[in-house]
Design a protein around this motif. Sequence first.
Motif, PDB file in Angstrom:
ATOM      1  N   SER A 241      19.020 -10.064  42.170  1.00 51.67           N
ATOM      2  CA  SER A 241      18.929  -8.555  41.373  1.00 51.67           C
ATOM      3  C   SER A 241      18.259  -8.514  40.084  1.00 51.67           C
ATOM      4  O   SER A 241      18.421  -9.628  39.373  1.00 51.67           O
ATOM      5  CB  SER A 241      19.856  -7.709  41.698  1.00 51.67           C
ATOM      6  OG  SER A 241      20.461  -7.773  42.860  1.00 51.67           O
ATOM      7  N   ILE A 243      17.821  -7.919  36.517  1.00 50.64           N
ATOM      8  CA  ILE A 243      19.083  -7.765  35.214  1.00 50.64           C
ATOM      9  C   ILE A 243      19.115  -6.344  34.813  1.00 50.64           C
ATOM     10  O   ILE A 243      18.165  -5.522  34.497  1.00 50.64           O
ATOM     11  CB  ILE A 243      18.739  -8.713  34.040  1.00 50.64           C
ATOM     12  CG1 ILE A 243      18.739 -10.285  34.454  1.00 50.64           C
ATOM     13  CG2 ILE A 243      19.556  -8.594  32.883  1.00 50.64           C
ATOM     14  CD1 ILE A 243      18.435 -10.870  33.218  1.00 50.64           C
ATOM     15  N   VAL A 244      20.213  -5.730  35.032  1.00 47.22           N
ATOM     16  CA  VAL A 244      20.707  -4.479  34.515  1.00 47.22           C
ATOM     17  C   VAL A 244      21.381  -4.504  33.107  1.00 47.22           C
ATOM     18  O   VAL A 244      22.216  -5.175  32.864  1.00 47.22           O
ATOM     19  CB  VAL A 244      21.594  -3.923  35.391  1.00 47.22           C
ATOM     20  CG1 VAL A 244      21.694  -2.336  34.906  1.00 47.22           C
ATOM     21  CG2 VAL A 244      21.140  -3.663  36.617  1.00 47.22           C
ATOM     22  N   GLY A 245      20.778  -3.884  32.158  1.00 46.14           N
ATOM     23  CA  GLY A 245      21.203  -3.823  30.554  1.00 46.14           C
ATOM     24  C   GLY A 245      22.392  -3.297  30.650  1.00 46.14           C
ATOM     25  O   GLY A 245      22.961  -2.473  31.288  1.00 46.14           O
ATOM     26  N   ARG A 246      23.305  -3.577  29.590  1.00 45.87           N
ATOM     27  CA  ARG A 246      24.504  -3.327  29.046  1.00 45.87           C
ATOM     28  C   ARG A 246      24.455  -2.404  27.763  1.00 45.87           C
ATOM     29  O   ARG A 246      23.702  -2.658  26.878  1.00 45.87           O
ATOM     30  CB  ARG A 246      25.247  -4.438  29.058  1.00 45.87           C
ATOM     31  CG  ARG A 246      25.888  -5.155  30.249  1.00 45.87           C
ATOM     32  CD  ARG A 246      26.698  -6.287  30.080  1.00 45.87           C
ATOM     33  NE  ARG A 246      27.869  -5.886  29.403  1.00 45.87           N
ATOM     34  CZ  ARG A 246      29.103  -5.756  30.004  1.00 45.87           C
ATOM     35  NH1 ARG A 246      29.225  -5.781  31.065  1.00 45.87           N
ATOM     36  NH2 ARG A 246      30.140  -5.306  29.241  1.00 45.87           N
TER      37      ARG A 246
END
Length: 283
Positions: A241, A243-246
Amino acid sequence: MRMLLFCLLLTISPLFPAQAAVQSLPLTAGKSIYVLKADALPLVELQLTFRDAGAISDPKGKAGRAFFATALLKEGSGKMDAVTFQKALEDQAIDISVAASDEDVTITVQSLSKNLLQALDLLQQMLTSPRFDKASLEKTRSQILSGMKQNAQNPGWLASTHFDAEAYGDHPFALPVEGTEKSVKALTEADLRDWVKELGVDNLVLSAAGDVDETLLKTRLGALLVALPAKAALPPVTDASVIVGRDKPVIITQDIPQTVALFGLPSVDRNDPDFYAAYVMNH
């Protein structure tokens, strides 16, 4: 594949004349080998890459399977135990290395051209009849676990491992190539033999460079291809998937005078026409 050949060229490029060109040599089972010939020195280097056979092929709960299995391949095969197999390599000045990455497994064979037949015989024996003796298996397991303990003191390794876990979630890329302490302790001989059985000719890429005997390559590699399963039975590869930021960074505290920071953003797909341009730019 272009990266594989590029690395091979960098390794021994001073030995090749400027007009040297990569050729495709037909083998059997519909496979070919990329060959770069030069006879300046009586040396041959051969690479076999099993695509998608690295850590990405580890079943759920069996992280480190590919890494463990590849570490055992040189620990004896057929009627040769680990000591006998290593002596056979040393007596003929043959070097065989096996490396598992996130995605692939690469076997590199380096030999004097006069000993290439023996090298290919040992290679086939290693891939088709590995022993996985209990003593060698437990020794290798202990070495992997010891390496994990050392890695746990390395801030770069810790940062990379935690980054992967956050970035990839449930995907195999989230775990270290060598697995986890829990998974490595649980892996069995049957698990490792399953990995070997899952390799196949259809996911194999071959290349050779140096003082190559094309007739010998066709004969012996042809025999190896026939001895391996025609089709790989590796688990299907799923895309990771994006990358989803934090909102907040992941911070691992260690009592050492050193800091390592990692940042990640989505990149171009491997099949994107701009992938290699981006790869070069990154360096």
